[in-house]
Design a protein around this motif. Structure first.
Motif, short mmCIF file in Angstrom:
data_model
loop_
_atom_site.label_atom_id
_atom_site.label_comp_id
_atom_site.label_asym_id
_atom_site.label_seq_id
_atom_site.Cartn_x
_atom_site.Cartn_y
_atom_site.Cartn_z
N GLU A 20 -26.44 -59.27 -38.28
CA GLU A 20 -26.38 -58.78 -39.56
C GLU A 20 -27.50 -57.78 -39.91
OE1 GLU A 20 -26.37 -61.64 -42.45
OE2 GLU A 20 -24.73 -63.09 -41.29
N LEU A 21 -26.88 -56.36 -39.99
CA LEU A 21 -27.95 -55.51 -40.40
C LEU A 21 -27.65 -54.91 -41.59
CD1 LEU A 21 -28.41 -55.63 -37.23
CD2 LEU A 21 -28.49 -53.07 -37.24
N ASN A 22 -28.59 -54.92 -42.52
CA ASN A 22 -28.58 -54.14 -43.84
C ASN A 22 -28.30 -52.73 -43.69
OD1 ASN A 22 -30.83 -52.57 -43.66
ND2 ASN A 22 -32.19 -54.13 -44.28
N SER A 23 -27.59 -51.96 -44.80
CA SER A 23 -27.12 -50.77 -44.99
C SER A 23 -28.42 -49.62 -44.39
CB SER A 23 -26.89 -50.27 -46.29
OG SER A 23 -27.84 -50.32 -47.17
N GLN A 24 -29.58 -49.99 -44.63
CA GLN A 24 -30.50 -49.08 -44.31
C GLN A 24 -30.80 -49.11 -42.69
OE1 GLN A 24 -34.38 -49.57 -46.17
NE2 GLN A 24 -35.52 -48.01 -45.02
N GLN A 25 -30.60 -50.24 -42.05
CA GLN A 25 -30.89 -50.54 -40.58
C GLN A 25 -29.62 -49.84 -40.02
OE1 GLN A 25 -31.18 -54.63 -40.59
NE2 GLN A 25 -33.47 -54.82 -40.39
N ILE A 26 -28.39 -50.01 -40.35
CA ILE A 26 -27.18 -49.25 -40.11
C ILE A 26 -27.33 -47.82 -39.92
CG2 ILE A 26 -24.62 -49.06 -40.22
CD1 ILE A 26 -24.53 -51.96 -40.93
N ASP A 27 -27.94 -47.16 -41.07
CA ASP A 27 -28.04 -45.87 -41.36
C ASP A 27 -28.96 -45.32 -40.03
OD1 ASP A 27 -26.34 -45.54 -43.30
OD2 ASP A 27 -27.86 -45.54 -44.79
N SER A 28 -29.82 -46.15 -39.80
CA SER A 28 -30.87 -45.78 -38.94
C SER A 28 -30.32 -45.59 -37.26
CB SER A 28 -32.12 -46.77 -38.82
OG SER A 28 -33.00 -46.31 -37.75
N VAL A 29 -29.34 -46.57 -37.19
CA VAL A 29 -28.49 -46.95 -35.58
C VAL A 29 -27.70 -45.66 -35.71
CG1 VAL A 29 -26.84 -48.09 -34.65
CG2 VAL A 29 -28.33 -49.27 -35.79
N VAL A 30 -27.07 -45.16 -36.81
CA VAL A 30 -26.18 -44.11 -36.93
C VAL A 30 -27.00 -42.68 -36.62
CG1 VAL A 30 -24.67 -42.70 -38.28
CG2 VAL A 30 -24.49 -45.10 -38.15
N GLU A 31 -27.85 -42.57 -37.37
CA GLU A 31 -29.11 -41.40 -37.23
C GLU A 31 -29.49 -41.24 -35.98
OE1 GLU A 31 -33.17 -39.66 -38.75
OE2 GLU A 31 -32.30 -41.24 -39.76
N ASN A 32 -29.87 -42.27 -35.32
CA ASN A 32 -30.64 -41.97 -33.97
C ASN A 32 -29.66 -42.13 -32.85
OD1 ASN A 32 -33.69 -41.96 -34.36
ND2 ASN A 32 -32.83 -43.79 -35.92
N THR A 33 -28.25 -42.36 -33.05
CA THR A 33 -27.23 -42.24 -31.81
C THR A 33 -26.54 -40.86 -32.03
OG1 THR A 33 -25.83 -43.75 -33.07
CG2 THR A 33 -27.27 -44.89 -31.29
N SER A 34 -26.57 -40.16 -32.64
CA SER A 34 -26.23 -38.87 -32.99
C SER A 34 -26.27 -38.08 -31.72
CB SER A 34 -26.71 -37.92 -34.02
OG SER A 34 -27.89 -37.41 -33.84
N PHE A 35 -25.17 -37.16 -31.35
CA PHE A 35 -25.56 -36.49 -30.10
C PHE A 35 -26.89 -35.56 -29.97
CE2 PHE A 35 -24.72 -32.31 -27.74
CZ PHE A 35 -24.69 -33.10 -26.38
N HIS A 36 -27.01 -35.03 -31.02
CA HIS A 36 -28.41 -34.35 -31.15
C HIS A 36 -29.52 -34.90 -31.21
CE1 HIS A 36 -25.94 -30.52 -31.88
NE2 HIS A 36 -25.17 -31.22 -32.88
N LYS A 37 -29.79 -36.23 -31.62
CA LYS A 37 -30.69 -36.79 -31.63
C LYS A 37 -30.96 -37.39 -30.40
CE LYS A 37 -33.75 -38.89 -34.72
NZ LYS A 37 -34.30 -37.91 -35.78
N MET A 38 -30.04 -37.83 -29.58
CA MET A 38 -30.06 -38.42 -28.08
C MET A 38 -30.32 -37.30 -27.36
SD MET A 38 -27.22 -41.36 -27.67
CE MET A 38 -27.45 -41.42 -26.05
N LYS A 39 -29.94 -36.05 -27.70
CA LYS A 39 -30.09 -35.00 -26.59
C LYS A 39 -31.40 -34.55 -26.48
CE LYS A 39 -28.12 -30.47 -25.27
NZ LYS A 39 -27.31 -29.38 -25.65
N ASP A 40 -32.15 -34.67 -27.70
CA ASP A 40 -33.75 -34.21 -27.87
C ASP A 40 -34.55 -35.39 -27.68
OD1 ASP A 40 -33.08 -31.92 -28.91
OD2 ASP A 40 -33.01 -32.43 -30.89
N ASN A 41 -33.99 -36.85 -27.12
CA ASN A 41 -34.91 -37.82 -26.77
C ASN A 41 -34.86 -37.97 -25.13
OD1 ASN A 41 -36.06 -40.10 -26.31
ND2 ASN A 41 -34.61 -41.42 -27.54
#
Length: 236
Positions: A156-177
């Motif tokens: 169970e993740l709250n909306s803020q935590q889910i937003d963080s998962v989504v943000e950090n698994t975007s292609f561009h975020k992962m490509k820069d990591n």
């Protein structure tokens, strides 16, 4: 998917994915030295594999382990694999697109036939501890997909935590990591001047590589192999 599961595990807090290489967060069960890596991680562990079900440990059938099976349009999977082969030194040169496509359609890949792989795992689709999702679904609705995966895992993740998962698994975020883009892979294994692990991150790139004749040939083999499979995919 490994990145998504890592971030769900850490409840959206990104420091783990920013500081630990992906292969240490989600070691491969078919790699000799990765067992020791896995044992160092706290339970519940994330494990990675490309194994077809026929070669997957059958102890799974009697365990509480959960599998998230991610599949992709085989045309895009083939094109991705073609480009990957150019850089991964363990693999032979892919040759022409035509030659590689024919080998792919015959199942002459390290993990066998895409068709056999999917159909083998599909036989387990009624089991409560297996969740199927496509790359195309992730691309179309990442947030909704993350919510479904959380529900499947009982996390169970709250909306803020889910937003963080989504943000950090975007292609561009992962490509820069560098912990996720495989740029840390040693040069003796991968020639980074010839290929990139994180290439485009899109669906439908096969249209930029296959000719009309090759696409028609692929379609014929696809439908011959997938006849009788009682499931509809986004690319059909």
């Amino acid at each position: 998917m490994s990145e998504i599961l890592s971030l769900i595990q850490s409840q959206g807090e990104p420091s783990w994915v920013q500081n630990v290489p992906l292969w240490e967060r989600a070691p491969w069960i078919e790699m000799d030295d990765h067992l020791q890596i896995a044992l160092k991680n706290p339970s519940p562990r994330i494990l990675n594999t490309h194994l077809p079900f026929q070669l997957f440990p059958k102890s799974f059938l009697h365990s509480k382990a959960k599998v998230v099976y991610t599949l992709r349009n085989p045309r895009d999977a083939m094109v991705s694999r073609y480009h990957f082969s150019k850089g991964f030194k363990v693999l032979k040169d892919p040759g022409t697109v035509e030659e590689f496509m024919e080998r792919f359609l015959r199942g002459e890949m390290e993990y066998g036939s895409w068709f056999d792989h999917v159909k083998g795992w599909m036989e387990m689709k009624e089991r409560a501890n297996i969740f199927f999702i496509t790359y195309e679904e992730l691309r179309q609705d990442l947030q909704g997909s993350v919510q479904k995966i959380c529900h499947f895992l009982g996390k169970e993740l709250n909306s803020q935590q889910i937003d963080s998962v989504v943000e950090n698994t975007s292609f561009h975020k992962m490509k820069d990591n560098k912990m996720s883009n495989f740029s840390l892979t040693p040069e003796n294994l991968f020639d980074h001047t010839k290929a990139k692990f994180m290439r485009k991150g899109i669906s439908g790139d096969w249209k930029n590589l296959l000719t009309v004749a090759q696409s028609e040939r692929f379609d014929r083999v696809y439908w011959e192999n997938m006849r009788g499979v009682n499931m509809t995919f986004p690319w059909e």
